[in-house]
Design a protein around this motif. Structure first.
Motif, PDB file in Angstrom:
ATOM      1  N   ARG A 144       0.873  -1.248  -0.094  1.00 59.91           N
ATOM      2  CA  ARG A 144       0.036  -0.014   0.154  1.00 59.91           C
ATOM      3  C   ARG A 144       1.007   1.377  -0.024  1.00 59.91           C
ATOM      4  O   ARG A 144       1.929   1.331   0.493  1.00 59.91           O
ATOM      5  CB  ARG A 144      -0.766  -0.113   1.224  1.00 59.91           C
ATOM      6  N   ILE A 145       0.182   2.379  -0.458  1.00 58.85           N
ATOM      7  CA  ILE A 145       0.957   3.753  -0.427  1.00 58.85           C
ATOM      8  C   ILE A 145       0.763   4.201   1.096  1.00 58.85           C
ATOM      9  O   ILE A 145       1.695   4.751   1.579  1.00 58.85           O
ATOM     10  CB  ILE A 145       0.385   4.551  -1.273  1.00 58.85           C
ATOM     11  N   CYS A 147      -6.133   5.793   0.363  1.00 57.72           N
ATOM     12  CA  CYS A 147      -6.040   6.588  -0.863  1.00 57.72           C
ATOM     13  C   CYS A 147      -6.600   5.599  -2.056  1.00 57.72           C
ATOM     14  O   CYS A 147      -6.680   4.232  -1.985  1.00 57.72           O
ATOM     15  CB  CYS A 147      -4.575   6.784  -1.218  1.00 57.72           C
ATOM     16  N   THR A 148      -6.844   6.233  -3.242  1.00 60.72           N
ATOM     17  CA  THR A 148      -7.504   5.534  -4.233  1.00 60.72           C
ATOM     18  C   THR A 148      -6.689   4.217  -4.745  1.00 60.72           C
ATOM     19  O   THR A 148      -7.103   3.349  -5.259  1.00 60.72           O
ATOM     20  CB  THR A 148      -7.948   6.311  -5.355  1.00 60.72           C
ATOM     21  N   HIS A 149      -5.281   4.248  -4.745  1.00 61.14           N
ATOM     22  CA  HIS A 149      -4.360   3.343  -5.168  1.00 61.14           C
ATOM     23  C   HIS A 149      -4.642   2.139  -4.393  1.00 61.14           C
ATOM     24  O   HIS A 149      -4.696   0.997  -4.710  1.00 61.14           O
ATOM     25  CB  HIS A 149      -2.918   3.844  -4.755  1.00 61.14           C
ATOM     26  N   ASP A 150      -5.032   2.185  -3.161  1.00 58.00           N
ATOM     27  CA  ASP A 150      -5.109   1.103  -2.184  1.00 58.00           C
ATOM     28  C   ASP A 150      -6.444   0.451  -1.979  1.00 58.00           C
ATOM     29  O   ASP A 150      -6.809  -0.468  -1.600  1.00 58.00           O
ATOM     30  CB  ASP A 150      -4.590   1.494  -0.682  1.00 58.00           C
TER      31      ASP A 150
END
Length: 457
Positions: free
Chosen positions: A189-190, A242-245
């Motif tokens: 994850r970021i 965040c949307t990345h995760d």
């Protein structure tokens, strides 16, 4: 209002709304909710018994005006308040509560972590609140050991949970779904773990190399909740920050555990809603709502936002209200508001107002999209007032009448302009709504068009 209702139930082993619903009893709270929602009492009873609806109503919160959270009822909005060690105090938090209720919060969560005596802050808020109050007891559990997370014991958690129940808290976020075997899943994850409660438990498990004590003692928490009719709000400790995760293995592994815990609570007739992700791209929102319904047997879903983009600090009440409207449309039961200060600091009174209005818009839009009976009535009435230049009626029907009047009066403050057939956008000569077409004129036009059609084939 509830004092006499509650008196009938005191002394029972289980006083939950679900317990009575499953016995075929329509409680006074269910009757009240039916009137508020304009739904049959039998439907309320059936939905509560099934677990698709909850009525958070601690027997030690007698001044509560009962409300429902569930897919069969209107989409609800929660507002978070709470003092921190660096800012705010008791008076400010009560003022925020009153403001939240004024602008339509259906429930309020007290997330205080400092700034005064937490028990005093909480009990004062409960006594002042006509809406259900939620808390996150792990915050006070950590404070009780002076921030030394490794010193926390299961008994510390249970002691604080029972204290909150005795004080009248209607629902609690319980982070029981994050398991020790889930922790390696956040490696890629970021933003890692962004849940405050989830972070505390993750550090505890990493330090002790033991399973989450809220998971291993979930049965003890159930017994406490039975006695006071406290509803579970099962916390999503591994929600994406965040949307990345979003929608990753960690989030979905915890969700599966939350489904198991939901069914375990239902075995004891204890009410449950399940908390959902905070940052989700628009194209993944429907998947997240459907997945929660599948894993958690349609227990009410309660989501933070979700934020659909991460690039707008200071405007995250907007980025999240977009996602919230979509989540509500797909079947989310309650939306947790996000203020402009999200990620930046503790919200003040104006932030609470802006966050709540953004989310009341999202919830109402979801109700319209779901074709709930009567959901659009207010919209139609306001539109009629707008077309008729009835400015005062338009203000009255607004979600935030004071703001609507304030913006109108910035350029046209005199009372004479409250009946004027224009605003400062178009002025007196260019307002398209001044084009009034009466029935006789339309009838003549239709005759002319019909004649033209015949003449020209």
């Amino acid at each position: 209002m509830r004092t006499e209702w509650i008196a009938k139930r005191r002394g029972q082993d289980n006083v939950s709304q679900m317990h009575y619903a499953r016995q075929g009893v329509i409680t006074e709270e269910m009757q009240y909710v039916a009137q508020r929602e304009n739904l049959p009492p039998d439907l309320i009873k059936e939905e509560v018994a099934r677990g698709r609806m909850i009525i958070p109503a601690n027997i030690n919160h007698p001044n509560l005006e009962p409300m429902a959270i569930g897919i069969a009822s209107k989409c609800k909005v929660n507002a978070n308040i709470g003092a921190s060690p660096n800012s705010s105090n008791l008076d400010e938090e009560v003022a925020k509560l009153n403001l939240a209720v004024k602008y339509g919060a259906d429930t309020v969560m007290d997330l205080s972590t400092g700034g005064g005596n937490l028990d005093e802050i909480r009990t004062t808020i409960i006594k002042a609140s006509p809406v259900p109050i939620g808390t996150v007891p792990i915050y006070q559990a950590l404070e009780s050991v002076h921030g030394n997370m490794e010193n926390l014991t299961p008994d510390d958690f249970l002691h604080i949970i029972e204290k909150h129940a005795q004080q009248g808290v209607d629902y609690m976020t319980i982070h029981a779904g994050i398991l020790i075997e889930h922790l390696p899943l956040v490696r890629n994850r970021i933003t890692g773990i962004v849940s405050r409660g989830g972070g505390i438990l993750a550090r505890w498990m990493l330090h002790h190399h033991k399973q989450n004590p809220l998971y291993t003692h979930f049965g003890d928490i159930i017994e406490i909740f039975k006695k006071y009719d406290v509803s579970f709000s099962l916390g999503d400790s591994l929600r994406p920050g965040c949307t990345h995760d979003a929608s990753d293995d960690a989030q979905l592994a915890e969700l599966k555990t939350l489904g198991q815990l939901t069914r375990k609570a239902w075995e004891h007739d204890v009410q449950v809603m399940v908390e959902g992700p905070g940052h989700v791209p628009m194209d993944q929102i429907e998947f997240n709502v459907r997945k929660q319904m599948e894993e958690c047997s349609e227990a009410p879903f309660y989501v933070l936002g979700p934020l659909v983009t991460d690039i707008a600090p200071g405007y995250d009440h907007i980025t999240s209200a977009i996602g919230a409207a979509m989540a509500g449309w797909y079947g989310t039961a309650m939306l947790c508001y996000v203020t402009p200060k999200e990620h930046l600091g503790l919200p003040n009174a104006e932030d609470v107002r802006n966050g709540l209005i953004a989310y009341k818009i999202a919830a109402h839009a979801a109700d319209i999209a779901r074709h709930r009976p009567g959901a659009r009535d207010r919209d139609d009435e306001l539109s009629k007032a707008r077309y008729n230049f009835d400015w005062n009626r338009q203000f009255e029907l607004s979600l935030d009448p004071e703001r609507a009047k304030e913006y109108h009066d910035e350029t046209l403050p005199a009372d004479i302009y409250k009946t004027a057939e224009f605003c400062s956008m178009c002025g007196p000569k260019f307002c398209p709504m001044q084009t009034k077409v009466d029935a006789d004129a339309l009838m003549e036009l239709e005759k002319f068009l019909a004649k033209e059609a015949v003449t020209h084939g």
